[in-house]
Design an enzyme around this catalytic site. Sequence first.
Site, PDB file in Angstrom:
ATOM      1  NE  ARG A 106     -20.510  15.325   9.281  1.00 21.28           N
ATOM      2  CZ  ARG A 106     -20.356  15.070  10.423  1.00 21.28           C
ATOM      3  NH1 ARG A 106     -21.329  14.688  11.200  1.00 21.28           N
ATOM      4  NH2 ARG A 106     -19.096  14.812  11.126  1.00 21.28           N
ATOM      5  CE  LYS A 141       1.424   1.865   0.786  1.00 18.06           C
ATOM      6  NZ  LYS A 141       2.057   0.641   1.724  1.00 18.06           N
ATOM      7  CE  LYS A 173       8.391   1.946  -2.571  1.00 11.98           C
ATOM      8  NZ  LYS A 173       7.100   1.939  -2.000  1.00 11.98           N
ATOM      9  CD  GLU A 202      10.750  -1.584  -1.756  1.00 13.42           C
ATOM     10  OE1 GLU A 202       9.951  -0.754  -1.442  1.00 13.42           O
ATOM     11  OE2 GLU A 202      10.464  -2.566  -2.426  1.00 13.42           O
ATOM     12  CG  ASP A 225       9.444  -4.228   0.820  1.00 13.64           C
ATOM     13  OD1 ASP A 225       8.586  -3.457   1.462  1.00 13.64           O
ATOM     14  OD2 ASP A 225       9.227  -4.783  -0.039  1.00 13.64           O
TER      15      ASP A 225
END
Length: 637
Positions: A106, A141, A173, A202, A225
């Site tokens: 597994r 992410k 950002k 960004e 963005d």
Amino acid sequence: MSTSADAVSELLAAARPLIELALAEDVGPGDATSLATLEPGTQLHARIIAKAPGVIAGLPVVTSVFRHVDPDIAFTPYVQEGQAVIRGELIADVSGPGRSLLAAERTALNFLQRMSGIATETQKMVNAVATTGATILDTRKTVPGFRVLDKYAVRMGGGTNHRMSLYDMVLIKDNHIDGAGGITAAIGRARAAYPNLPIEVEVRDQDELREALHAVPPLDRILLDNMTTTQMRTAVELTAGRVPLEASGNVTLERVIDIAATGVDFISAGSLTHSVPALDISMKIGPTMVTDDSALAERARSAKAALGGRLVILGHHYQRDEITALSDFRGDSLQLAREAAQTDAEIIVFCGVHFMAEVAAILARPGQRVLIPDMTAGCYLADTATPQGVQTAWMALDAALGSADDQVTPITYVNSSAALKAFCGRHGGIVCTSGNADRVIQWALEQRPRFFFFPDQHLGANTALKLGVKHEDMLTWDEHHQPTAPSLRESRVYLWPGACNVHQRFRPDHVTSVRTRFPGIRVVAHPECRADVVALADESGSTARIIRLVEDSAPGSQWAVATESRMVYRLQREHPDHLIVPLADVPPFCSTMSQTTLANLTATLEALQNDELRNEVTVEPELAHWARVALERMLAL
Ligand code: SF4
């Protein structure tokens, strides 16, 4: 393993604590069921099988899981990292103490399924934009703790890694911009604090983009963005190539081609790692691959022997070894079709992709029939150009130039449908191969002042550049935004925007990297590779030329080869006195060539023994006639 030793070491170093954690979580003090049901000395064989088509990633991690549980487990992979598999394909054999094997199962599959799921989804996105200049990037992410594994899997799928973490790049950002009091202030502070790190900013709208474009020196990249494709297109026009642009936000497989068509350089997709479905893979106790495949190969050999001279089997260079071993001829598409037509065989089984079987059917002698083991095995490159699309472009040329038939010679690469070859036949055009494209283009330019080359933009551009055509005289057709009539009149070479998703994967940094790893190595690139790769290579040429170059070089010669990986590995095996490596760290495989298997070839041959013609490829007589006209113009050169 096909990936570089450094990449595998980095992967295993990151995977080790995760493997220990996963085994502690899953096996703990022992696998109660296996301990209860299996005698201590029981030895088992198991087969790891793909239950869905996909791209494999994570085999080194799987090996490590089994070794962690029991060093006596033997793990034998049958595919390479980054290789596409079809449903039912054997990925690996594993054998050893039964209790250990089942305890590790597994955990091993969890790693393999997740990593292969990421590679599979990445390759779908990379393939979707292969005809554009866009590069698919991942994001941060990733599952916490799995960053290295997730990003490795993205590379196996043909994607490119964005920054690894917060420390290796400055990405300013919206929150940083708002906190710093504006873009210019944020850039200034970042440059002062980290002068050696690349900087990306960004932007949310055109005003912010203008401000970011004013940065001196220019930024390393600007991130658009969550913009609409219309806004992205405006941003591309405004930027005019001064800074590379990255599109981000709501990137899906359905939308990615529209985003790429705006002209952005990079597209980052969080979905590649944050919500990817695992690839369906199972482990089943049973006989080893060697036993099964030997039996299948024996059945194929016996059917072939029974059919005798009635049959000829053709195996393209990019086929699996077990297929080329059964083939009467191995070669490239045109050479194989011509060889088959010179035999007395009534049946030609073409182990290749669909357009190749069509060429064999067009050139076949009367009475010869052509079969293909898998009717759905197409060619990504050939499929980029449809007869309707080419006809639309031709009509635009007609309108812009007065008469396309007077001004333009259509040339189709042999990797195209019979319908496009027939189009060339009807319009005074011609077919070419990667081996004779220069002679064909010279001929075309002797007929008319301009030529229209499809479907491979790279073969067309590489050959035209070699013949002295300037970049500014070439125009790549854009189906989404048709070129204006004046721009068509100003150009003399028109390129269809098609590309092979295998050869398109080679990049200039692969050339630099292989030369660092193997000083003195010579690089040879197939002309379906991008022009910037071909320009850096020492040699360029068709599969036949690549083979000749290797065969004619002295023992000890070193070659890095930019073409399909099965052929490169076979070259190395057949020339053990040379060093022959794939150019890329993650060598690309042609997934549709993989669709021919020992199983479907055997089924085709056994059906033939029962007088059943399975998967016959035919070409409508009218199309075949005009396609033959275009092919014969080439053969007459
Ligand atoms: S390698 Fe490329 S051109 Fe060749 S069959 Fe595969 S997709 Fe088509």
